[in-house]
Motif scaffolding. Structure first.
Motif, PDB file in Angstrom:
ATOM      1  N   ALA A 203       0.867  -1.179   0.000  1.00 22.67           N
ATOM      2  CA  ALA A 203       0.000   0.000   0.000  1.00 22.67           C
ATOM      3  C   ALA A 203       0.902   1.226   0.000  1.00 22.67           C
ATOM      4  O   ALA A 203       1.883   1.278   0.750  1.00 22.67           O
ATOM      5  N   TRP A 204       0.557   2.195  -0.827  1.00 26.18           N
ATOM      6  CA  TRP A 204       1.449   3.354  -0.971  1.00 26.18           C
ATOM      7  C   TRP A 204       1.071   4.450   0.022  1.00 26.18           C
ATOM      8  O   TRP A 204      -0.047   4.951   0.018  1.00 26.18           O
ATOM      9  N   ASN A 205       2.048   4.793   0.838  1.00 27.44           N
ATOM     10  CA  ASN A 205       1.850   5.770   1.902  1.00 27.44           C
ATOM     11  C   ASN A 205       2.507   7.086   1.468  1.00 27.44           C
ATOM     12  O   ASN A 205       3.689   7.310   1.716  1.00 27.44           O
TER      13      ASN A 205
ATOM     14  N   ASP B 183      15.498  -2.585  13.918  1.00 24.86           N
ATOM     15  CA  ASP B 183      16.833  -2.905  13.399  1.00 24.86           C
ATOM     16  C   ASP B 183      16.764  -3.092  11.884  1.00 24.86           C
ATOM     17  O   ASP B 183      17.770  -2.981  11.186  1.00 24.86           O
ATOM     18  N   ILE B 184      15.574  -3.438  11.407  1.00 28.17           N
ATOM     19  CA  ILE B 184      15.301  -3.375   9.970  1.00 28.17           C
ATOM     20  C   ILE B 184      14.861  -1.937   9.701  1.00 28.17           C
ATOM     21  O   ILE B 184      13.814  -1.514  10.177  1.00 28.17           O
ATOM     22  N   THR B 185      15.677  -1.165   8.963  1.00 26.31           N
ATOM     23  CA  THR B 185      15.253   0.191   8.616  1.00 26.31           C
ATOM     24  C   THR B 185      14.020   0.126   7.740  1.00 26.31           C
ATOM     25  O   THR B 185      13.043   0.840   7.960  1.00 26.31           O
ATOM     26  N   CYS B 186      14.106  -0.742   6.732  1.00 23.25           N
ATOM     27  CA  CYS B 186      13.007  -0.925   5.783  1.00 23.25           C
ATOM     28  C   CYS B 186      13.445  -2.021   4.825  1.00 23.25           C
ATOM     29  O   CYS B 186      14.528  -2.583   4.980  1.00 23.25           O
TER      30      CYS B 186
ATOM     31  N   LEU C  90       8.745  -0.329   2.668  1.00 23.32           N
ATOM     32  CA  LEU C  90       9.597  -0.524   1.493  1.00 23.32           C
ATOM     33  C   LEU C  90       9.959   0.844   0.943  1.00 23.32           C
ATOM     34  O   LEU C  90       9.077   1.640   0.612  1.00 23.32           O
ATOM     35  N   ASP C  91      11.258   1.116   0.861  1.00 25.07           N
ATOM     36  CA  ASP C  91      11.722   2.388   0.304  1.00 25.07           C
ATOM     37  C   ASP C  91      11.728   2.258  -1.217  1.00 25.07           C
ATOM     38  O   ASP C  91      12.502   1.475  -1.775  1.00 25.07           O
ATOM     39  N   ALA C  92      10.856   2.992  -1.869  1.00 25.50           N
ATOM     40  CA  ALA C  92      10.766   2.934  -3.334  1.00 25.50           C
ATOM     41  C   ALA C  92      10.471   4.343  -3.833  1.00 25.50           C
ATOM     42  O   ALA C  92       9.890   5.151  -3.110  1.00 25.50           O
TER      43      ALA C  92
ATOM     44  N   PRO D 118       7.817   9.474   1.405  1.00 22.54           N
ATOM     45  CA  PRO D 118       6.784   8.530   0.967  1.00 22.54           C
ATOM     46  C   PRO D 118       7.354   7.125   0.742  1.00 22.54           C
ATOM     47  O   PRO D 118       8.455   6.977   0.206  1.00 22.54           O
ATOM     48  N   PHE D 119       6.613   6.126   1.182  1.00 19.19           N
ATOM     49  CA  PHE D 119       7.089   4.742   1.072  1.00 19.19           C
ATOM     50  C   PHE D 119       5.903   3.817   0.908  1.00 19.19           C
ATOM     51  O   PHE D 119       4.752   4.240   1.016  1.00 19.19           O
TER      52      PHE D 119
END
Ligand SMILES: [Zn+2]
Lengths: 323, 357
Positions: free
Chosen positions: A81-83, A142-145, A114-116, A95-96
């Motif tokens: 889902a696009w935020n 610890d997971i940035t993305c 998800l960095d996109a 936005p991610f």
């Protein structure tokens, strides 16, 4: 309910913070410690499926599950889902995409960001991999993305889960779950009237139209009759100590010497005691029935404390119903 | 008599009341907001507060940021000297379930159930993240719209719906709400921009404050208090795993199971009040409950949660709206649904029936 608020609604910021300290248990401890070491662990459920992130009990049978396995730090997006307008505490400020990702070797999906560059760059089935945080403490953050896997294409499965004993040096056993929520508080009709009167150094309660009790401070309803308290009644200023305690421990952020007395005070005309500090008298001379009056300080929005009026003590029968 | 009687006692919804649902109610405290609705629902039955056997409420302190706020609203019931009373930190539909159980045990013949949500003082999208798993989810602050959007995308990918169909669900709901004087959003509401794509503003529920209350009664008491009681011939609630990645977000097995247990599939219904705060969730619920598009069932004739979604009350309102249609003869057999948790995690289904005319 009326549709439009009257012009003079009182408002104040209200911040609620609750930093819970939570223990992890063996499975979650292994998982979060693993993230610190850039290792992703899952747990095998009763029907042989690999669950990532892992929990301690089988989601179907509720049996204890402990068989840990390592899965890949890369996988496939199962939904997204696009935020476009990230909220303050979310993983990325730009936005991610929110994504559920099934890591290679896992049968279930993990939620993260998800960095996109934009929604056109995201699709179900795309390959992604974990971007690790530089400073890792043993937390889901610890997971940035996730980030798109180079030359990733779609689908595919980079491998199977491998057994893991879940043992790490210096395991993380707990987390501090920080949380802060910001509110704008409005006190409602009855308490607004009470606060506005206090600004004029008057104490105004409300009388129940049914049983005629006067509530101070008013909460808007009579708990005995279940009806709105309507008639405003000025009470006090003097009142009677109905009961009290001696405070011996200094409160944080409170500049009052201990010991001091905190008391229930039935203001004259009120059928409910309010509470306040008693001053102007040694703490060990305060007594039930003591007559007191409010002491206001410059700029104070409520009485700073109550002090003896010098009148004779009230008769016990006069306040025994208010204790 | 109820058509089916699977329980020890016949219990009916005999009255329903709700507030107007508004974006803000700054001029009212929670008890000031709740009290008129309590008075209205009691007046409909002629009962006084002291004649109620059991009282149960549903609310969440997190919405308005007020600790133990439900104890303050109890003032509006007239709870002193102490009454037989309980509270759930859940939607009022679950408070109704507890009250229904209480009546089944024989400890009460009547119950007052109410719930309220005052979302306006805070940011409800952020507040609702605090109900999530504190280890893996809450630290990421995934808000309620984001999680619903993941579900919507899964439905679109599976070919179960598309954005135009979601827009049509929202439009139908707000059009139906034209006849609902309590609704917050009605009529022609633009689809708006993406909030979290694929969900647009129009696919999301309005944020607001509101209250709902019902009175339950057993057997002859119900017949005495109400011309046409809405008998609860079945009620059940079921839950799914908390982890979103464990679930098939395009289906709701917990809703289907609750519906089976409530006897929904034993006979047709003419009305369905579904607690689907997001347009996409109606698609999931229709599938689970076997309600096809275009058949004769009136789905959310009140406008549903897309027209008014006071958190913690919107599920109870579904039961109340379905019951009210039976009371006024507009329905003979209705299904009401309430949900709780992210992406329809927990679901309650009630079947309501009226006596034959
Ligand atoms: Zn009273």
């Amino acid at each position: 309910m009326t549709a439009a608020p009257p012009p003079q609604v009182l408002r104040a910021p209200l911040v609620v913070e609750f930093p819970f300290t939570r223990s992890l248990g063996p499975v979650q401890s292994a998982f979060l410690t693993g993230l610190r070491e850039r290792v992703v662990l899952g747990v095998r459920t009763g029907d042989g499926r690999v669950m990532v992130p892992p929990v301690e009990y089988d989601p179907v049978t509720a049996e204890e599950i402990r068989e840990l396995v390592e899965v890949a730090p890369a996988g496939t997006v199962t939904t997204w889902a696009w935020n476009g307008d990230p909220r303050p505490q979310q993983p990325l400020a730009t936005p991610f995409a929110w994504v559920l990702v099934r890591l290679d070797g896992a049968d279930t999906a993990i939620l993260h960001a998800l960095d996109a560059p934009g929604p056109d760059a995201v699709r179900t089935g795309m390959r992604v991999r974990i971007r690790w945080a530089a400073d890792r403490t043993g937390a889901i953050t610890d997971i940035t993305c996730f980030e798109p896997e180079e030359n990733g294409g779609d689908g595919g499965d980079g491998g199977a889960a491998t057994p893991h004993d879940g043992a790490f040096a210096d395991p993380v056993t707990g987390i501090v779950a920080e949380a802060r929520l910001d509110y704008t508080y409005s006190p409602g009709r009855a308490q607004t009237a009470y606060i506005n009167a206090l600004a004029e150094r008057r104490t105004v309660g409300e009388r129940c139209p049914s049983c005629h009790k006067v509530y101070v401070p008013p909460r808007g309803a009579c708990p005995t009759c279940g009806v709105a308290t309507t008639d405003r009644v000025e009470v006090g200023p003097a009142g009677t100590v109905t009961t009290y305690c001696i405070v011996n421990i200094k409160a944080r952020n409170l500049d009052i010497e201990v010991p001091y007395v905190y008391a229930h005070i039935a203001l004259d005309g009120a059928d409910l005691a309010l509470h306040g500090r008693i001053g102007g008298i040694p703490y060990d001379q305060v007594r039930m029935g003591l007559r007191v009056e409010p002491v206001w300080t410059d700029g104070g929005r409520y009485p700073d404390h109550y002090r003896p009026t010098g009148e004779p003590d009230a008769d016990y029968d006069a306040y025994k119903e208010l204790i | 008599m109820p058509r089916t009687s699977r329980y020890a006692r016949d219990v009916a919804v005999v009255a329903f009341a709700q507030s107007d649902h508004l974006r803000r109610t700054d001029e009212l405290s929670e008890v000031e907001m709740v009290m008129p609705v309590l008075h209205e629902v009691l007046a409909a039955t002629g009962l006084k507060a002291g004649e109620i056997g059991f009282t149960c409420s549903g609310s969440s302190d997190y919405l308005a940021g007020r600790a133990f706020s439900f104890t303050m609203t109890l003032d509006g019931v007239g709870a002193w000297p102490p009454i037989s009373e309980s509270h759930v930190e859940m939607d009022g539909a679950w408070a109704l379930y507890e009250a229904w159980v209480k009546i089944q045990t024989g400890e009460a013949d009547t119950a007052l159930v109410y719930s309220y949500g005052k979302s306006s003082p805070g940011s409800v999208r952020d507040v609702l993240t605090r109900q999530l798993d504190p280890y893996y989810l809450a630290p990421l602050w995934p808000d309620s719209v984001a999680l619903a959007a993941l579900q919507a995308r899964a439905l679109i990918d599976a070919g179960e719906t598309d954005e135009a169909a979601l827009g049509a669900i929202a439009a139908r709901s707000r059009a139906a709400a034209e006849d609902n004087p309590h609704a917050q959003l009605r009529g022609d509401v633009p689809r708006g921009e993406y909030q979290v794509a694929p969900l647009r503003t129009g696919d999301c529920p309005p944020i607001g404050d509101g209250v709902a209350a019902v009175v339950l009664a057993a057997g002859d008491t119900a017949r005495r208090l109400c011309g046409r009681p809405a008998w609860i011939t079945g009620i059940d609630h079921r839950i799914e795993a908390h982890g979103l990645g464990l679930r098939d977000l395009t289906d709701s097995p917990s809703t289907r199971l609750a519906a089976e247990r409530a006897g929904l599939f034993e006979a047709p219904v003419d009305t369905a009040e579904l607690h689907a705060p997001f347009s996409s969730q109606e698609v999931v619920l229709r599938k689970a409950l076997g309600l096809a598009e275009g058949d004769a069932v009136a789905v959310n004739p009140s406008g549903g949660a897309l027209a008014a979604n006071p958190v913690m009350a919107a599920g109870l309102i579904r039961i109340g709206e379905a019951a009210a249609r039976i009371h006024r003869g507009a329905s003979d057999r209705a299904v009401a649904h309430a949900t709780s948790g992210p992406c329809l995690q927990q679901n309650l289904v009630a079947v309501l029936e009226g006596d034959p005319a």
